[in-house]
Design a protein around this motif. Structure first.
Motif, PDB file in Angstrom:
ATOM      1  N   UNK A  47      -8.660   7.806   1.333  1.00  0.00           N
ATOM      2  CA  UNK A  47     -10.062   7.392   1.404  1.00  0.00           C
ATOM      3  C   UNK A  47     -10.272   5.930   1.758  1.00  0.00           C
ATOM      4  N   UNK A  48      -9.213   5.219   2.105  1.00  0.00           N
ATOM      5  CA  UNK A  48      -9.317   3.803   2.468  1.00  0.00           C
ATOM      6  C   UNK A  48      -8.985   3.607   3.943  1.00  0.00           C
ATOM      7  N   UNK A  49      -9.516   2.532   4.513  1.00  0.00           N
ATOM      8  CA  UNK A  49      -9.187   2.172   5.888  1.00  0.00           C
ATOM      9  C   UNK A  49      -7.727   1.699   5.948  1.00  0.00           C
ATOM     10  N   UNK A  50      -7.051   2.002   7.040  1.00  0.00           N
ATOM     11  CA  UNK A  50      -5.684   1.479   7.202  1.00  0.00           C
ATOM     12  C   UNK A  50      -5.710  -0.040   7.412  1.00  0.00           C
ATOM     13  N   UNK A  51      -6.752  -0.511   8.067  1.00  0.00           N
ATOM     14  CA  UNK A  51      -6.924  -1.957   8.261  1.00  0.00           C
ATOM     15  C   UNK A  51      -8.348  -2.316   7.873  1.00  0.00           C
ATOM     16  N   UNK A  52      -8.484  -3.183   6.889  1.00  0.00           N
ATOM     17  CA  UNK A  52      -9.813  -3.623   6.475  1.00  0.00           C
ATOM     18  C   UNK A  52     -10.271  -4.844   7.260  1.00  0.00           C
ATOM     19  N   UNK A  53     -11.447  -5.327   6.918  1.00  0.00           N
ATOM     20  CA  UNK A  53     -12.089  -6.403   7.672  1.00  0.00           C
ATOM     21  C   UNK A  53     -11.305  -7.719   7.642  1.00  0.00           C
ATOM     22  N   UNK A  54     -10.782  -8.086   6.476  1.00  0.00           N
ATOM     23  CA  UNK A  54     -10.081  -9.379   6.373  1.00  0.00           C
ATOM     24  C   UNK A  54      -8.867  -9.428   7.290  1.00  0.00           C
ATOM     25  N   UNK A  55      -8.058  -8.351   7.253  1.00  0.00           N
ATOM     26  CA  UNK A  55      -6.850  -8.363   8.073  1.00  0.00           C
ATOM     27  C   UNK A  55      -7.173  -8.220   9.555  1.00  0.00           C
ATOM     28  N   UNK A 369       0.063   6.293  -7.990  1.00  0.00           N
ATOM     29  CA  UNK A 369       0.326   4.946  -7.476  1.00  0.00           C
ATOM     30  C   UNK A 369      -0.027   4.785  -6.003  1.00  0.00           C
ATOM     31  N   UNK A 370       0.009   5.883  -5.259  1.00  0.00           N
ATOM     32  CA  UNK A 370      -0.216   5.789  -3.813  1.00  0.00           C
ATOM     33  C   UNK A 370      -1.654   5.373  -3.480  1.00  0.00           C
ATOM     34  N   UNK A 371      -2.611   5.692  -4.382  1.00  0.00           N
ATOM     35  CA  UNK A 371      -4.002   5.254  -4.161  1.00  0.00           C
ATOM     36  C   UNK A 371      -4.104   3.740  -4.285  1.00  0.00           C
ATOM     37  N   UNK A 372      -3.366   3.165  -5.236  1.00  0.00           N
ATOM     38  CA  UNK A 372      -3.344   1.707  -5.383  1.00  0.00           C
ATOM     39  C   UNK A 372      -2.725   1.052  -4.164  1.00  0.00           C
ATOM     40  N   UNK A 373      -1.616   1.617  -3.702  1.00  0.00           N
ATOM     41  CA  UNK A 373      -0.930   1.079  -2.513  1.00  0.00           C
ATOM     42  C   UNK A 373      -1.829   1.175  -1.283  1.00  0.00           C
ATOM     43  N   UNK A 374      -2.574   2.274  -1.175  1.00  0.00           N
ATOM     44  CA  UNK A 374      -3.463   2.483  -0.014  1.00  0.00           C
ATOM     45  C   UNK A 374      -4.650   1.514  -0.052  1.00  0.00           C
ATOM     46  N   UNK A 375      -5.152   1.215  -1.254  1.00  0.00           N
ATOM     47  CA  UNK A 375      -6.243   0.233  -1.349  1.00  0.00           C
ATOM     48  C   UNK A 375      -5.728  -1.151  -0.946  1.00  0.00           C
ATOM     49  N   UNK A 376      -4.529  -1.517  -1.398  1.00  0.00           N
ATOM     50  CA  UNK A 376      -3.923  -2.787  -0.988  1.00  0.00           C
ATOM     51  C   UNK A 376      -3.749  -2.822   0.529  1.00  0.00           C
ATOM     52  N   UNK A 377      -3.352  -1.686   1.105  1.00  0.00           N
ATOM     53  CA  UNK A 377      -3.158  -1.606   2.563  1.00  0.00           C
ATOM     54  C   UNK A 377      -4.451  -1.973   3.295  1.00  0.00           C
TER      55      UNK A 377
END
Length: 430
Positions: A47-55, A369-377
């Protein structure tokens, strides 16, 4: 004339770039290109973008800087958007290129794209040549084969330090001969499906992408301030630009090379002396290498719920309420909340913060844990696939940690690393 395409990916620099130097040596002229791969801007299964706005903003700045630096040498950067296996063969046909030079990939998805590109180029009788340019130690120089690399970092580090050497860096080219490259045509954030987010003014650093900025940061942290000499003592800090090197964002996109950092660090030691702190920066670069080699060894396992362990239990469920509270700094654990707000509003968080919020996510909230990793991504400016997923798996107990049940006592950690509550006051206002 013998023309080659140089496909830039996460190696957005002219210094110490073997791919570029080999292309120049073997060709009469080169066409430097960057492909905005649609895959990198999709929403993941979590449910998260692979690349967010900051990156994405940092990436656009890095590409702009690379184009500027190439133009100063007589070339430029051709930007295309779409699937690399479609767009790169088009460029090859347009310029009648006989070879494509690119950085070698290790992660599963990126490797699949590389294979597809190679297959399409083969049809055009065009060769894809790849080079390993991301690590401090070259894979070929390790004292073990990839399949026999120890899964425990300490064992990997000791043998590598003893039996391997760091290769010399490649110089930046003096000139780059290219056919005429049209002016840079960058997509906007909106074109990438994103909206601009300014980095909050409480951020440790207003990160700006590009080789020029990365080299400037190294100059500042090493030679202008000599902060490197206190790195081991200050690296667990939480506030300010200089408690750690902050090289990670430029390393992640290859705007600076780990071997160049090593070379400059050795110069620094000659000038100002070697100590535990100067060694510790190399130690951290070795961790980065380790996770990259682990991805090469274990491939897709690092994205499974059970990681590299054999305990193939099903994934944990995820409470979206708990996940949202964690993301938005509403867990009622002040140290976790302060760190999560820093990440939300700046795209960055200290190493100490990352370990604490990940431990809380995995062991207190008991979420997948993968949801946390995906949010960090999505969120991190300095997102590096191998380091991010490798560290999350490590803390979740399904990665390379030799200790079982690594748990961070958040209250104790906050008392040690934020004893006067300055960090929590900065982000929570209390």
């Amino acid at each position: 004339m013998k023309t080659a395409v140089v496909w830039f990916k996460t190696d957005l620099r002219l210094h110490d770039n073997e791919t570029l130097m080999k292309a120049l040596a073997q060709s009469d002229q080169i066409v430097p290109i960057y492909c905005f791969d649609a895959l990198h801007f999709e929403t993941t299964e979590f449910g998260f973008k692979k690349t967010g706005s900051f990156r994405a903003q940092f990436l656009l700045e890095a590409i702009e800087d690379l184009d500027k630096n190439l133009r100063e040498l007589g070339s430029g950067l051709l930007v295309v958007k779409g699937k690399p296996e479609i767009e790169i063969p088009k460029v090859v046909q347009q310029f009648k290129a006989v070879k494509v030079f690119a950085k070698r990939e290790v992660s599963y998805e990126e490797k699949q794209v590389e294979i597809k590109v190679q297959a399409e180029l083969f049809k055009l009788k065009c060769e894809l040549q790849t080079f390993s340019t991301s690590t401090l130690y070259h894979a070929e120089d390790l004292p073990f084969s990839i399949k026999n690399i120890p899964d425990v970092f300490t064992n990997f580090r000791k043998k590598t330090e003893k039996d391997a050497t760091v290769r010399a860096t490649f110089d930046k080219p003096n000139a780059v001969i290219s056919p005429e490259i049209p002016p840079l045509n960058l997509p906007s954030l909106a074109d990438l499906g994103l909206t601009f987010e300014a980095i909050d003014n409480r951020a440790v650093l207003q990160f700006k992408g590009g080789e020029t900025e990365g080299l400037k940061r190294l100059q500042h942290y090493f030679f202008e301030t000599q902060c490197l000499s206190q790195y081991k003592e200050t690296r667990n800090g939480l506030i300010g630009a200089d408690y750690s090197s902050k090289f990670s964002a430029w390393l992640a996109l290859g705007c600076i090379s780990p071997r160049y950092i090593y070379r400059e660090l050795k110069k620094y030691e000659q000038q100002f002396g070697a100590n535990e702190s100067t060694y510790w920066l190399i130690f951290e670069l070795l961790w980065r290498d380790f996770f990259r080699f682990m991805f090469k060894k274990h491939q897709n396992k690092m994205f499974q719920p059970w990681g590299i362990t054999e305990a193939k239990a099903g994934p944990k469920t995820v409470s979206h309420k708990l996940l949202e509270n964690w993301i938005n700094g509403r867990t009622n654990v002040d140290f976790v909340d302060a760190n999560m707000l820093e990440l939300k509003f700046t795209g960055f968080m200290s190493n100490r913060g990352r370990q604490n919020v990940a431990s809380y996510f995995c062991h207190d909230l008991k979420l997948d844990w993968r949801f946390g990793a995906a949010y960090f991504e999505q969120q991190l400016i300095d997102y590096d696939e191998c380091s991010n997923w490798g560290n999350w798996a490590y803390i979740a107990g399904v990665g390379n940690d030799p200790r079982e049940n690594r748990y961070f006592d958040i209250g104790k950690q906050a008392a040690v690393y934020d004893k006067n509550k300055a960090y929590r006051k900065l982000w929570l206002g209390k």
